[in-house]
Design a protein around this motif. Structure first.
Motif, PDB file in Angstrom:
ATOM      1  N   LEU A 140      -1.470   2.300 -23.706  1.00 47.02           N
ATOM      2  CA  LEU A 140      -1.987   3.667 -23.676  1.00 47.02           C
ATOM      3  C   LEU A 140      -1.579   4.375 -22.393  1.00 47.02           C
ATOM      4  O   LEU A 140      -1.293   5.569 -22.405  1.00 47.02           O
ATOM      5  CB  LEU A 140      -3.506   3.670 -23.817  1.00 47.02           C
ATOM      6  CG  LEU A 140      -4.057   3.095 -25.122  1.00 47.02           C
ATOM      7  CD1 LEU A 140      -5.573   3.196 -25.132  1.00 47.02           C
ATOM      8  CD2 LEU A 140      -3.465   3.824 -26.320  1.00 47.02           C
ATOM      9  N   SER A 141      -1.579   3.650 -21.287  1.00 48.01           N
ATOM     10  CA  SER A 141      -1.127   4.212 -20.017  1.00 48.01           C
ATOM     11  C   SER A 141      -0.781   3.055 -19.087  1.00 48.01           C
ATOM     12  O   SER A 141      -1.252   1.941 -19.279  1.00 48.01           O
ATOM     13  CB  SER A 141      -2.195   5.109 -19.383  1.00 48.01           C
ATOM     14  OG  SER A 141      -3.354   4.374 -19.089  1.00 48.01           O
ATOM     15  N   TYR A 142       0.040   3.353 -18.088  1.00 51.96           N
ATOM     16  CA  TYR A 142       0.459   2.307 -17.158  1.00 51.96           C
ATOM     17  C   TYR A 142       0.993   2.923 -15.891  1.00 51.96           C
ATOM     18  O   TYR A 142       1.361   4.103 -15.848  1.00 51.96           O
ATOM     19  CB  TYR A 142       1.510   1.381 -17.791  1.00 51.96           C
ATOM     20  CG  TYR A 142       2.693   2.086 -18.393  1.00 51.96           C
ATOM     21  CD1 TYR A 142       3.871   2.245 -17.683  1.00 51.96           C
ATOM     22  CD2 TYR A 142       2.639   2.589 -19.684  1.00 51.96           C
ATOM     23  CE1 TYR A 142       4.953   2.903 -18.234  1.00 51.96           C
ATOM     24  CE2 TYR A 142       3.715   3.247 -20.245  1.00 51.96           C
ATOM     25  CZ  TYR A 142       4.874   3.397 -19.520  1.00 51.96           C
ATOM     26  OH  TYR A 142       5.952   4.054 -20.064  1.00 51.96           O
ATOM     27  N   ALA A 143       1.014   2.094 -14.862  1.00 53.51           N
ATOM     28  CA  ALA A 143       1.553   2.501 -13.564  1.00 53.51           C
ATOM     29  C   ALA A 143       2.075   1.245 -12.880  1.00 53.51           C
ATOM     30  O   ALA A 143       1.668   0.130 -13.208  1.00 53.51           O
ATOM     31  CB  ALA A 143       0.476   3.157 -12.705  1.00 53.51           C
ATOM     32  N   SER A 144       2.982   1.434 -11.948  1.00 55.63           N
ATOM     33  CA  SER A 144       3.490   0.291 -11.189  1.00 55.63           C
ATOM     34  C   SER A 144       3.616   0.688  -9.731  1.00 55.63           C
ATOM     35  O   SER A 144       3.596   1.860  -9.388  1.00 55.63           O
ATOM     36  CB  SER A 144       4.842  -0.179 -11.741  1.00 55.63           C
ATOM     37  OG  SER A 144       5.830   0.819 -11.547  1.00 55.63           O
ATOM     38  N   GLY A 145       3.745  -0.325  -8.898  1.00 54.66           N
ATOM     39  CA  GLY A 145       3.884  -0.075  -7.475  1.00 54.66           C
ATOM     40  C   GLY A 145       4.509  -1.268  -6.785  1.00 54.66           C
ATOM     41  O   GLY A 145       4.667  -2.336  -7.389  1.00 54.66           O
ATOM     42  N   TYR A 146       4.848  -1.063  -5.544  1.00 50.70           N
ATOM     43  CA  TYR A 146       5.424  -2.156  -4.764  1.00 50.70           C
ATOM     44  C   TYR A 146       5.107  -1.951  -3.293  1.00 50.70           C
ATOM     45  O   TYR A 146       4.795  -0.846  -2.846  1.00 50.70           O
ATOM     46  CB  TYR A 146       6.936  -2.266  -4.983  1.00 50.70           C
ATOM     47  CG  TYR A 146       7.713  -1.043  -4.561  1.00 50.70           C
ATOM     48  CD1 TYR A 146       8.264  -0.955  -3.286  1.00 50.70           C
ATOM     49  CD2 TYR A 146       7.902   0.029  -5.417  1.00 50.70           C
ATOM     50  CE1 TYR A 146       8.970   0.165  -2.880  1.00 50.70           C
ATOM     51  CE2 TYR A 146       8.602   1.153  -5.026  1.00 50.70           C
ATOM     52  CZ  TYR A 146       9.140   1.212  -3.759  1.00 50.70           C
ATOM     53  OH  TYR A 146       9.829   2.329  -3.362  1.00 50.70           O
ATOM     54  N   VAL A 147       5.185  -3.071  -2.572  1.00 52.06           N
ATOM     55  CA  VAL A 147       4.923  -3.059  -1.141  1.00 52.06           C
ATOM     56  C   VAL A 147       5.783  -4.151  -0.518  1.00 52.06           C
ATOM     57  O   VAL A 147       6.090  -5.148  -1.158  1.00 52.06           O
ATOM     58  CB  VAL A 147       3.418  -3.272  -0.836  1.00 52.06           C
ATOM     59  CG1 VAL A 147       2.957  -4.639  -1.280  1.00 52.06           C
ATOM     60  CG2 VAL A 147       3.110  -3.037   0.622  1.00 52.06           C
ATOM     61  N   SER A 148       6.157  -3.948   0.712  1.00 46.20           N
ATOM     62  CA  SER A 148       6.992  -4.923   1.411  1.00 46.20           C
ATOM     63  C   SER A 148       6.202  -5.617   2.515  1.00 46.20           C
ATOM     64  O   SER A 148       5.298  -5.044   3.097  1.00 46.20           O
ATOM     65  CB  SER A 148       8.214  -4.245   2.031  1.00 46.20           C
ATOM     66  OG  SER A 148       9.010  -3.681   1.029  1.00 46.20           O
ATOM     67  N   GLY A 149       6.580  -6.853   2.789  1.00 45.42           N
ATOM     68  CA  GLY A 149       6.087  -7.573   3.951  1.00 45.42           C
ATOM     69  C   GLY A 149       4.646  -8.023   3.896  1.00 45.42           C
ATOM     70  O   GLY A 149       3.949  -7.973   4.908  1.00 45.42           O
ATOM     71  N   LEU A 150       4.176  -8.502   2.751  1.00 44.16           N
ATOM     72  CA  LEU A 150       2.805  -9.009   2.692  1.00 44.16           C
ATOM     73  C   LEU A 150       2.689 -10.324   3.443  1.00 44.16           C
ATOM     74  O   LEU A 150       3.620 -11.125   3.461  1.00 44.16           O
ATOM     75  CB  LEU A 150       2.376  -9.233   1.242  1.00 44.16           C
ATOM     76  CG  LEU A 150       2.180  -7.997   0.386  1.00 44.16           C
ATOM     77  CD1 LEU A 150       1.765  -8.394  -1.023  1.00 44.16           C
ATOM     78  CD2 LEU A 150       1.143  -7.078   0.995  1.00 44.16           C
ATOM     79  N   THR A 151       1.517 -10.538   4.024  1.00 48.63           N
ATOM     80  CA  THR A 151       1.270 -11.799   4.726  1.00 48.63           C
ATOM     81  C   THR A 151       0.432 -12.752   3.881  1.00 48.63           C
ATOM     82  O   THR A 151       0.384 -13.934   4.164  1.00 48.63           O
ATOM     83  CB  THR A 151       0.543 -11.549   6.056  1.00 48.63           C
ATOM     84  OG1 THR A 151      -0.684 -10.857   5.783  1.00 48.63           O
ATOM     85  CG2 THR A 151       1.413 -10.728   6.999  1.00 48.63           C
ATOM     86  N   GLY A 152      -0.241 -12.238   2.854  1.00 45.62           N
ATOM     87  CA  GLY A 152      -1.077 -13.068   1.996  1.00 45.62           C
ATOM     88  C   GLY A 152      -2.043 -12.209   1.204  1.00 45.62           C
ATOM     89  O   GLY A 152      -2.035 -10.981   1.314  1.00 45.62           O
ATOM     90  N   PRO A 153      -2.905 -12.833   0.399  1.00 45.28           N
ATOM     91  CA  PRO A 153      -3.819 -12.071  -0.444  1.00 45.28           C
ATOM     92  C   PRO A 153      -4.873 -11.272   0.325  1.00 45.28           C
ATOM     93  O   PRO A 153      -5.473 -10.361  -0.226  1.00 45.28           O
ATOM     94  CB  PRO A 153      -4.479 -13.139  -1.326  1.00 45.28           C
ATOM     95  CG  PRO A 153      -4.228 -14.431  -0.659  1.00 45.28           C
ATOM     96  CD  PRO A 153      -3.018 -14.272   0.200  1.00 45.28           C
ATOM     97  N   ASN A 154      -5.079 -11.586   1.595  1.00 42.85           N
ATOM     98  CA  ASN A 154      -6.051 -10.832   2.392  1.00 42.85           C
ATOM     99  C   ASN A 154      -5.411  -9.696   3.183  1.00 42.85           C
ATOM    100  O   ASN A 154      -6.097  -9.014   3.952  1.00 42.85           O
ATOM    101  CB  ASN A 154      -6.794 -11.776   3.340  1.00 42.85           C
ATOM    102  CG  ASN A 154      -7.640 -12.775   2.580  1.00 42.85           C
ATOM    103  OD1 ASN A 154      -8.223 -12.438   1.554  1.00 42.85           O
ATOM    104  ND2 ASN A 154      -7.685 -13.998   3.057  1.00 42.85           N
ATOM    105  N   ASP A 155      -4.114  -9.483   3.001  1.00 40.85           N
ATOM    106  CA  ASP A 155      -3.410  -8.402   3.674  1.00 40.85           C
ATOM    107  C   ASP A 155      -3.938  -7.060   3.146  1.00 40.85           C
ATOM    108  O   ASP A 155      -4.018  -6.856   1.933  1.00 40.85           O
ATOM    109  CB  ASP A 155      -1.903  -8.528   3.388  1.00 40.85           C
ATOM    110  CG  ASP A 155      -1.062  -7.590   4.235  1.00 40.85           C
ATOM    111  OD1 ASP A 155      -1.473  -6.438   4.461  1.00 40.85           O
ATOM    112  OD2 ASP A 155       0.031  -8.017   4.651  1.00 40.85           O
ATOM    113  N   PRO A 156      -4.319  -6.133   4.021  1.00 38.96           N
ATOM    114  CA  PRO A 156      -4.825  -4.832   3.575  1.00 38.96           C
ATOM    115  C   PRO A 156      -3.816  -4.071   2.704  1.00 38.96           C
ATOM    116  O   PRO A 156      -4.222  -3.302   1.827  1.00 38.96           O
ATOM    117  CB  PRO A 156      -5.087  -4.068   4.877  1.00 38.96           C
ATOM    118  CG  PRO A 156      -5.202  -5.103   5.933  1.00 38.96           C
ATOM    119  CD  PRO A 156      -4.381  -6.263   5.489  1.00 38.96           C
TER     120      PRO A 156
END
Length: 185
Positions: A140-156
């Protein structure tokens, strides 16, 4: 002279650090979303959510809870509980599919129909996410995104990615008609 240079560098570093590195794409054109669909699907305050893949190489038992908690409150309107579940098998059931770093060439229709086919691989250099609001096997609807340089799941930045994609995934709808106007008179 040195103080001026130091101040300039400090301002520059502060500006760079404050800029968001998360990029989100909102696909408005050609979607099947109709006003009130998400509100109808979540009238009991929750929606089933299947999470495919992880951008992190070490399995973290709290990973899915992190996703679910970051999605809570990220949509407009009432707060909705995104419930971690197995892929949808109901013919007309509303559900959400979230995939990270998908590597196989599946379309959003394919992902709604069979989310278990999504293959992914860990990648902290650039992490991608797609969120799809489905009814049965239809997006019905969708979106995507990306980010660079994560340090882990607790990265803001990771929390921001999840929240921003969840926000863009569901089009805004004012089910309270707070503008006071009527569309047709």
């Amino acid at each position: 002279m040195k103080l001026r240079t130091l101040t300039t560098m400090l301002v520059f570093v502060t500006l760079i650090a404050g800029c968001s590195q998360v990029r989100v794409l909102d696909y408005n054109g050609g979607q099947n979303y109709y006003d009130g669909a998400f509100e109808f699907a979540t009238q009991d305050g929750k929606i089933n959510t299947y999470i495919a893949g992880s951008p992190f190489s070490s399995p973290d038992p709290k990973f899915k809870k992190t996703i679910i908690s970051n999605m809570y409150g990220a949509t407009f309107g009432r707060n909705v509980n995104f419930v971690d579940t197995t892929p949808n098998t109901e013919r007309y059931g509303f559900h959400i599919v979230v995939a990270f770093n998908a590597i196989n060439p599946l379309g959003v229709d394919d992902i709604c129909r069979n989310a278990t086919e999504v293959k992914s691989r860990p990648n902290l250099k650039t992490t991608s996410m797609i969120g799809i609001f489905c009814q049965g096997g239809h997006p019905l609807s969708y979106a995507s995104g990306y980010v660079s340089g994560l340090t882990g799941p607790n990265d803001p930045k990771f929390s921001e990615l999840v929240r921003e994609v969840a926000l863009a995934m569901i089009p805004r709808y004012d089910d309270e008609h707070s503008s006071g106007g009527e569309a047709f008179r």
